[in-house]
Design an enzyme around this catalytic site. Structure first.
Site, PDB file in Angstrom:
ATOM      1  N   SER A   1       0.236   1.007  -0.225  1.00 25.87           N
ATOM      2  CA  SER A   1      -0.296  -0.281  -0.641  1.00 25.87           C
ATOM      3  C   SER A   1       0.376  -1.329  -0.122  1.00 25.87           C
ATOM      4  O   SER A   1       0.444  -1.504   1.262  1.00 25.87           O
ATOM      5  CB  SER A   1      -0.642  -0.048  -2.229  1.00 25.87           C
ATOM      6  OG  SER A   1      -1.172  -1.231  -2.634  1.00 25.87           O
TER       7      SER A   1
ATOM      8  N   GLU B   1     -10.728   4.510  -2.956  1.00 31.91           N
ATOM      9  CA  GLU B   1      -9.897   3.108  -3.153  1.00 31.91           C
ATOM     10  C   GLU B   1     -10.247   2.139  -4.205  1.00 31.91           C
ATOM     11  O   GLU B   1      -9.594   1.650  -4.823  1.00 31.91           O
ATOM     12  CB  GLU B   1      -9.532   2.854  -1.560  1.00 31.91           C
ATOM     13  CG  GLU B   1      -8.963   3.547  -0.727  1.00 31.91           C
ATOM     14  CD  GLU B   1      -7.497   3.760  -0.870  1.00 31.91           C
ATOM     15  OE1 GLU B   1      -6.811   3.069  -1.919  1.00 31.91           O
ATOM     16  OE2 GLU B   1      -6.787   4.149   0.315  1.00 31.91           O
TER      17      GLU B   1
ATOM     18  N   HIS C   1      -7.626   3.999  -5.539  1.00 31.03           N
ATOM     19  CA  HIS C   1      -6.213   3.492  -5.194  1.00 31.03           C
ATOM     20  C   HIS C   1      -5.082   3.783  -5.835  1.00 31.03           C
ATOM     21  O   HIS C   1      -5.147   3.804  -7.015  1.00 31.03           O
ATOM     22  CB  HIS C   1      -6.300   2.154  -4.904  1.00 31.03           C
ATOM     23  CG  HIS C   1      -5.238   1.364  -4.345  1.00 31.03           C
ATOM     24  ND1 HIS C   1      -5.249   1.404  -2.902  1.00 31.03           N
ATOM     25  CD2 HIS C   1      -4.114   0.574  -4.680  1.00 31.03           C
ATOM     26  CE1 HIS C   1      -4.157   0.631  -2.411  1.00 31.03           C
ATOM     27  NE2 HIS C   1      -3.356   0.239  -3.630  1.00 31.03           N
TER      28      HIS C   1
END
Length: 486
Positions: A184, A315, A412
């Site tokens: 990330s 995600e 995610h």
């Protein structure tokens, strides 16, 4: 000195003592730079003040100053945060590959201590280094006359890599075989370090997991419903300095008398954190990051190290949930029009809301494909033109949910539970634990010799329980359709 029996390491700054734990040895809270407090706020990381005697490295250091976030309850007001945690296998060994882990958290949040790296270290036979580094306004602040503004977190990470080169042999690691890994926002930092001159030679491989678009802009609502179009993840020094000056003036942090930067260095941390969200984009144009990584990466101007990229199948579900208000059948056409303009009808035809359980899931699929899969594929193509590049997709649709009340899928950050241990989380069921073990083997193989064990790009390895081999990533995420769209 046998650190596996007597976990003590003599560093250039002093001696530290760690702890033998279940199958591994842990050193926590080791300073790699001086506390960036007082006059050292918004300056390059300074050398550690040496100490005498033996310093216990039993407890993690402070997380970087941060407010609580909807996805992370960690808070801190202490700027003394530049420390590393080191995890090594509990059995003797020399010259082990080194993995330096940069945590995520949106650029404003995160804490290295949250990621227990014992499985990676022991099962992967790795030395794992997890630093804390400056975040948000203390990392990416800019102001007229502030040298190399917007890059202090990047400079901290380079200081970590120099610390590794200098010290890691004492922990059984190989300073000539270092992999820089991030997820990330941490992956965004890895992308920046790939282009930063000061990082040359400090790492030898890179792992980039679930990186947000580093090459271009993102249409409105596709990062998170309710957010406007987002610019690239980078800003110019001049633009950042103008933003910093405007915020400082609005907040009354600078008066007309005296040194403006000296006044800013006296502003209480809790006041600075109120504007931290505005300062998460690293700045280019200075010594640390001379060129925008978006331009440099696309042009092939980056360090020639092997790169392993990874995404997750779903995600955007994380961010659609994080937005709070669900997408509805009524709001869906509006979001399409605001995001894609003249192409809205084409997108609606390709992603009809009736094909999904809820409009929110339909929007999450659009956002995953456009805001995550497409830019990740474009980044992989840019890298693969110049260096060995591998690609994976975490695809366990039954991965434990990170956000209650929403069909999780492989959203995610869901892959992190398979790579690290998190306090309070139950053990994975057997099929998922097998996947976690397999992922550790792949990542360790890449850290060892630059090959995770599957073909290079454009092969995409699917990471799901009971499945191995490739997946048609381009078809699954409709990349041909998205080519040329906003």
């Amino acid at each position: 000195m046998d650190i596996w029996q007597n976990p003590t390491v003599r560093l250039t700054s002093g001696t530290v003592r760690g702890r033998r734990l279940d199958g591994h040895v842990s050193f926590r809270g080791i300073p790699y730079a001086a506390p960036p407090v007082g006059d050292l706020r918004w300056r390059p990381p300074a050398p550690v003040e040496p100490w005498t005697g033996v310093r216990d490295a039993f407890e993690p250091g402070n997380p970087a100053p941060q407010p609580a976030a909807s996805f992370d309850g960690t808070t801190s007001l202490d700027e003394d945060c530049l420390t590393v945690n080191v995890t090594i296998p509990g059995t003797p060994g020399e010259g082990r590959p080194v993995l330096v882990w940069l945590h995520g958290g949106g650029g404003t949040n995160g804490n290295a201590a949250d990621y227990d790296a014992r499985r990676l270290a022991v099962d992967g036979d790795l030395v794992v280094v997890a630093p804390n580094f400056r975040l948000g306004v203390l990392s990416c602040f800019g102001y007229p006359g502030l040298d190399d503004g917007g890059t202090f977190g990047l400079q901290d990470q380079q200081a970590v890599l120099r610390w590794v080169r200098r010290e890691i042999a004492g922990f059984g690691g190989d300073p000539g075989n270092v992999t820089l890994m991030g997820e990330s926002y941490g992956a965004t930092m890895v992308a920046a370090q790939l282009t930063a001159p000061g990082s040359a030679g400090l790492f030898h491989r890179a792992i980039v997991q679930s990186v947000f678009s580093v090459l271009g802009t993102t249409p409105a609502h596709t990062f998170m419903p309710g957010l406007p179009e987002l610019p690239p993840r980078w800003t110019s020094e001049a633009e950042l300095a103008a933003i910093g000056a405007a915020v400082a003036a609005e907040r009354g942090w600078v008066t007309g008398d005296g040194d403006a930067l000296a006044q800013l260095r006296q502003v209480p941390v809790k006041d600075l954190l109120e504007v931290s969200d505005a300062f998460i984009r690293p700045a280019f144009g200075g010594a640390t990051l001379p060129e925008s990584p978006a331009i440099a990466l696309a042009a092939g101007r980056f360090h020639r190290v092997p790169v392993l990229l990874g995404t997750t199948l779903d995600e955007a579900r994380f961010f659609v949930t994080l937005a709070g208000d669900p997408v509805t059948a009524e709001s869906y056409p509006r979001l399409l029009a605001e995001a894609f303009g003249d192409h809205a009808d084409e997108v609606a035809e390709r992603y009809p809301v009736r094909d999904y359980e809820t409009p929110s899931l339909a929007w999450a699929r659009i956002s995953t494909d456009r805001a995550w899969a497409r830019p990740s594929w474009e980044l992989a193509k840019a890298l693969a033109a110049h260096t060995g590049t591998w690609f994976s997709e975490f695809a366990d649709e039954d991965a434990p949910s990170l956000v209650p009340g929403f069909p999780a899928g492989a959203q995610h950050s869901s892959a992190l539970i398979y790579q690290f241990d998190f306090e309070g989380r139950p053990a994975l069921p057997a099929p998922q634990q097998e996947l976690a073990d397999r992922m550790t083997r792949h990542w360790a193989a890449f850290a060892r010799d630059g090959d995770p064990g599957w073909p290079g790009f454009e092969h995409v390895e699917s990471l799901a329980p009971g499945k191995s081999g490739g997946t048609d990533y381009a078809a699954a995420h409709r990349l041909e359709f998205w080519a040329g769209k906003p």
